[in-house]
Design a protein around this motif. Structure first.
Motif, PDB file in Angstrom:
ATOM      1  N   THR A 284      13.721   2.636 -12.153  1.00 56.43           N
ATOM      2  CA  THR A 284      14.083   1.422 -11.419  1.00 56.43           C
ATOM      3  C   THR A 284      15.375   1.631 -10.640  1.00 56.43           C
ATOM      4  O   THR A 284      16.127   2.587 -10.876  1.00 56.43           O
ATOM      5  CB  THR A 284      14.298   0.242 -12.391  1.00 56.43           C
ATOM      6  N   ILE A 285      15.627   0.702  -9.728  1.00 56.75           N
ATOM      7  CA  ILE A 285      16.897   0.708  -8.994  1.00 56.75           C
ATOM      8  C   ILE A 285      18.062   0.549  -9.961  1.00 56.75           C
ATOM      9  O   ILE A 285      19.113   1.190  -9.814  1.00 56.75           O
ATOM     10  CB  ILE A 285      16.908  -0.427  -7.945  1.00 56.75           C
TER      11      ILE A 285
ATOM     12  N   GLU B 249      13.161   5.244  -2.376  1.00 53.36           N
ATOM     13  CA  GLU B 249      12.252   4.439  -3.190  1.00 53.36           C
ATOM     14  C   GLU B 249      10.812   4.928  -2.994  1.00 53.36           C
ATOM     15  O   GLU B 249      10.416   5.319  -1.897  1.00 53.36           O
ATOM     16  CB  GLU B 249      12.371   2.972  -2.801  1.00 53.36           C
TER      17      GLU B 249
ATOM     18  N   GLY C 216      14.789   3.319   2.074  1.00 52.18           N
ATOM     19  CA  GLY C 216      13.596   2.587   1.676  1.00 52.18           C
ATOM     20  C   GLY C 216      12.341   3.267   2.173  1.00 52.18           C
ATOM     21  O   GLY C 216      12.352   4.416   2.611  1.00 52.18           O
ATOM     22  N   GLN C 217      11.248   2.557   2.121  1.00 49.47           N
ATOM     23  CA  GLN C 217       9.957   3.104   2.497  1.00 49.47           C
ATOM     24  C   GLN C 217       9.588   2.744   3.928  1.00 49.47           C
ATOM     25  O   GLN C 217      10.177   1.851   4.533  1.00 49.47           O
ATOM     26  CB  GLN C 217       8.877   2.574   1.547  1.00 49.47           C
TER      27      GLN C 217
ATOM     28  N   SER D 126      13.982  -2.184  -0.673  1.00 47.23           N
ATOM     29  CA  SER D 126      13.527  -3.356  -1.408  1.00 47.23           C
ATOM     30  C   SER D 126      14.685  -4.325  -1.605  1.00 47.23           C
ATOM     31  O   SER D 126      15.864  -3.965  -1.443  1.00 47.23           O
ATOM     32  CB  SER D 126      12.983  -2.933  -2.775  1.00 47.23           C
TER      33      SER D 126
ATOM     34  N   ALA E 189      17.100  -3.037  -4.145  1.00 46.27           N
ATOM     35  CA  ALA E 189      17.976  -1.978  -3.644  1.00 46.27           C
ATOM     36  C   ALA E 189      19.066  -2.544  -2.734  1.00 46.27           C
ATOM     37  O   ALA E 189      20.236  -2.153  -2.833  1.00 46.27           O
ATOM     38  CB  ALA E 189      17.155  -0.938  -2.896  1.00 46.27           C
TER      39      ALA E 189
ATOM     40  N   VAL F 184      13.077   6.938  -6.852  1.00 44.50           N
ATOM     41  CA  VAL F 184      13.068   5.704  -7.638  1.00 44.50           C
ATOM     42  C   VAL F 184      11.681   5.082  -7.580  1.00 44.50           C
ATOM     43  O   VAL F 184      11.136   4.859  -6.498  1.00 44.50           O
ATOM     44  CB  VAL F 184      14.105   4.699  -7.103  1.00 44.50           C
ATOM     45  N   GLY F 185      11.109   4.799  -8.749  1.00 45.70           N
ATOM     46  CA  GLY F 185       9.786   4.178  -8.781  1.00 45.70           C
ATOM     47  C   GLY F 185       8.764   5.127  -9.357  1.00 45.70           C
ATOM     48  O   GLY F 185       8.957   5.689 -10.437  1.00 45.70           O
TER      49      GLY F 185
ATOM     50  N   TRP G 179       7.541   3.261  -4.147  1.00 42.16           N
ATOM     51  CA  TRP G 179       6.659   2.254  -4.740  1.00 42.16           C
ATOM     52  C   TRP G 179       5.241   2.370  -4.196  1.00 42.16           C
ATOM     53  O   TRP G 179       4.290   1.907  -4.809  1.00 42.16           O
ATOM     54  CB  TRP G 179       7.198   0.857  -4.452  1.00 42.16           C
TER      55      TRP G 179
END
Length: 208
Positions: A117-118, A67, A158-159, A165, A168, A93-94, A69
């Motif tokens: 998007t997811i 991801e 994830g981040q 998220s 996700a 993604v993002g 974001w």
């Protein structure tokens, strides 16, 4: 008596010595000036597109997604790891833009796909019969050390900080955690991706 000596190492090889090869995979410019790229010896003097084509014939069955974001600086490391373990593709993604510095130019050799998007990622994965496997230390996650990852799958990370998220987490077909023994709550996506990809390689790939 001993003294510290600073030794400089030059990466790669110099100009080709002797008659040039006729194989079209070789790049005349590299043959002439040398190849200082960070590639394995097998690919010395090869054109980039020839390297990608050779990798495409041997890529593994897993994909990697991360991801993006908040412009996570770990994305470059994830791409570099994906190249090292020969993932089929990396999916971001993002936000489309990401910091390529950590990839160390490996994004030239690794397919990278973007999803807004997811939902878009999961739709793409499930259409191809690929389960989406989250890697995050979440309540209820199964220990990665006790399972065998699916041969065909998308590993999603994830981040830094928040991890996967909510969207996700809810979209994953399964979530696995990485055992930790120190005081920190989590490890970053760059490190986690390397651990998870290596777990896949140990289960499904022949020795390098």
């Amino acid at each position: 008596m001993s003294e510290d000596v600073e030794v400089e190492f030059e990466v790669g090889v110099g100009p080709w010595v002797g008659p040039w090869p006729t194989d079209p995979r070789y790049d005349p410019e590299l043959l002439a000036r040398g190849d200082r790229r960070n590639v394995v010896d097998r690919y010395r003097y090869w054109r980039v597109d020839a390297i990608v084509a050779d990798l495409d014939a041997r890529r593994h069955d897993f994909h990697v997604a991360i991801e993006n974001w908040q412009h996570d600086l770990n994305i470059g490391t994830v791409v570099r790891n994906a190249n090292a373990f020969m993932a089929a593709e990396v999916h971001i993604v993002g936000r489309r833009r990401w910091n390529r510095r950590g990839a160390m130019v490996t994004d030239r050799y690794q397919h990278v796909r973007h999803h807004e998007t997811i939902t878009d990622l999961v739709g793409w994965a499930h259409a191809g019969g690929l389960p989406v496997v989250g890697i995050d230390n979440l309540p209820g996650a199964y220990p990665l050390e006790s399972v065998v990852l699916p041969r065909r799958c998308v590993l999603i990370f994830g981040q830094e900080g928040p991890g996967l998220s909510d969207a996700a987490r809810n979209a994953c077909d399964q979530v696995y955690s990485i055992a930790q023994y120190g005081s920190t709550r989590s490890i970053n996506a760059g490190v986690a991706s390397g651990i998870a990809m290596h777990a896949w390689v140990r289960a499904h790939a022949a020795p390098g």
